[in-house]
Design an enzyme around this catalytic site. Structure first.
Site: not given
Length: 461
Positions: A91, A99, A134, A221, A360, A368, A403
């Site tokens: 990462e 988020q 990556v 989302c 995701d 997701k 949600c």
């Protein structure tokens, strides 16, 4: 103008107090205690914890690609399930972005700082952190290459790299354009969400045409474009500026929300609040300087329209290295996005048994969201440990997603469903589909601590 880093907002607080009073007057004491107890249960336990199991001794080399919500959660859970395994997270970012809170930044409720924390706080003990991105995956040689030139060999690979926001797929648009006058996107960053808050107030001072878009691709989302519309509408109403604004929601789909009841609810609220639904097609192009947007029409043509405020939800896809490694789904409606080909129940790769996916990036029909990551965390790591022990994966993901659908600043509905697209409410004694101050409070105060506990492998669904 209220600045989102100021935690006080008198109009919102008055509205919340009024809504709370109105709701409580309609509740019996018994019902209120049920609500309070349910909310406390969510905060404390996240409904249920992932099942405990004895740590399995293993010398396996496990590389986790991605240190976002999915990668961090899977690494933490694997660390708890395995004794002796060498686990590495790849990462590049030093900052972890919460988020799910970006819509609340756009509502003026959270500051940017409240949705950012340092990644070092959540790297599990004993897990190696490679601070790089990556570059390539070679599933045949079982090796990952990073953009810094490192080569990491693995026995098992977890792909949790999230997705790519493809702003450049819209003609004339670059990601760095977000934030220019009249052009916003909650998806770009927490700072962009704050900018959307400021820009809607600036827009309200003069009025004009506001347009909100959703692409034809899968997106994370999926309710966020709807939330962005409701939040902007409510902020202008609170400021007494809504009468001078013409609101349009642009979609190429026949449905606004995948669960039928909430599709009807959103349509009814849009009609009530004067939001026109333009269902001809997706956003194709933007002329940022001229403030013009071009949309696909039902007959395959193009229509150019003016805007004064444009909220863009970009097309989304997996990162290129997933397809380049031969790991993407090749057939069906998800093939165009290059999503990771996994069994939609076990999250094991369809061709490489030692590769799993989470978050995701996976090619599942829905899910997701951060709430889906919680479910992945109770399934995928356990299945990987099963494979380490030469067993078949034993746990199944049911497609769960959730949600908290904000309908105004101070109210939300709580939507929970699975692969069946049927509701699976946590609190069956309540109508989670009725917008309420309670689900708003859950969104603002309870989900964030639950999320950061998830990153430590706790309270998985």
């Amino acid at each position: 103008m209220h600045h989102p880093e100021d935690p006080k907002h008198p109009e919102i607080e008055k509205a919340l107090a009024r809504q709370a009073d109105e709701t409580l007057r309609g509740l019996s004491r018994r019902d209120f205690l049920k609500i309070a107890g349910a909310a406390g249960l969510v905060s404390a336990t996240g409904v249920q914890a992932a099942p405990a199991r004895a740590a399995v001794s293993s010398q396996a080399r496990i590389v986790v690609l991605g240190g976002g919500a999915a990668g961090m959660t899977m690494a933490a859970r694997l660390r708890d399930l395995l004794d002796g395994a060498r686990i590495t997270i790849v990462e590049p970012s030093e900052i972890h972005h919460y988020q799910p809170g970006w819509t609340l930044v756009a509502a003026g409720v959270y500051s940017v700082g409240e949705v950012q924390r340092r990644n070092e706080r959540y790297i599990p003990r004993g897990v190696e952190w490679v601070r790089s991105a990556v570059a390539a995956i070679d599933p045949e040689s079982q090796r990952v290459e990073t953009t810094d030139g490192d080569r990491l060999d693995y026995d098992f690979l977890v792909v949790a790299t999230g997705l790519h926001l493809d702003y450049e797929a819209i003609e004339g648009l670059r990601r760095e354009d977000i934030g220019r006058p009249g052009l916003t996107s909650l998806y770009a960053s927490a700072e962009a969400a704050r900018d959307a808050y400021e820009q809607i107030h600036a827009f309200g001072e003069h009025g004009g045409v506001a347009r909100f878009t959703i692409p034809s691709t899968p997106i994370k989302c999926a309710g966020a474009p709807i939330k962005a519309t409701f939040i902007a509408d409510d902020l202008l109403r609170t400021a007494g500026q809504r009468a001078g604004a013409d609101f349009h929601y642009h979609t190429g789909s026949d449905t606004l929300f995948s669960v039928q009841r909430f599709d009807h609810m959103v349509r009814d609220l849009y009609a009530e609040r004067g939001v026109s639904v333009n269902d001809g097609g997706a956003l194709l192009a933007v002329d940022v300087d001229a403030r013009q947007a071009q949309f696909q029409t039902r007959d395959g043509g193009r229509e150019t329209v003016d805007y004064d405020y444009l909220h863009v939800t970009p097309p989304m896809r997996a990162h290129d290295f997933v397809r380049e490694a031969g790991l993407a789904v090749e057939d069906g409606p998800l093939a165009a996005g290059g999503w990771l080909a996994v069994d939609d129940r076990t999250l094991q790769h369809t061709d490489y048994p030692n590769i799993f996916g989470a978050g995701d990036v996976v090619a599942t029909a829905i899910g997701k969201t951060a709430s889906t990551v919680r479910s992945h965390g109770a399934v995928m790591p356990d299945n990987l440990v099963d494979v380490i022990q030469d067993r078949e994966p034993s746990r199944q993901f049911d497609g769960y997603t959730s949600c908290p659908l904000i309908t105004e600043v101070g109210k939300a509905a709580l939507v929970e469903f699975d692969y069946s697209l049927e509701e699976v409410p946590t609190f069956a004694f309540l109508d989670q589909g009725a917008p309420s101050w309670m689900w708003w409070r859950l969104k603002v105060h309870m989900i964030k601590p639950l999320y950061f506990n998830m990153l430590r492998g706790r309270y998985l669904r």
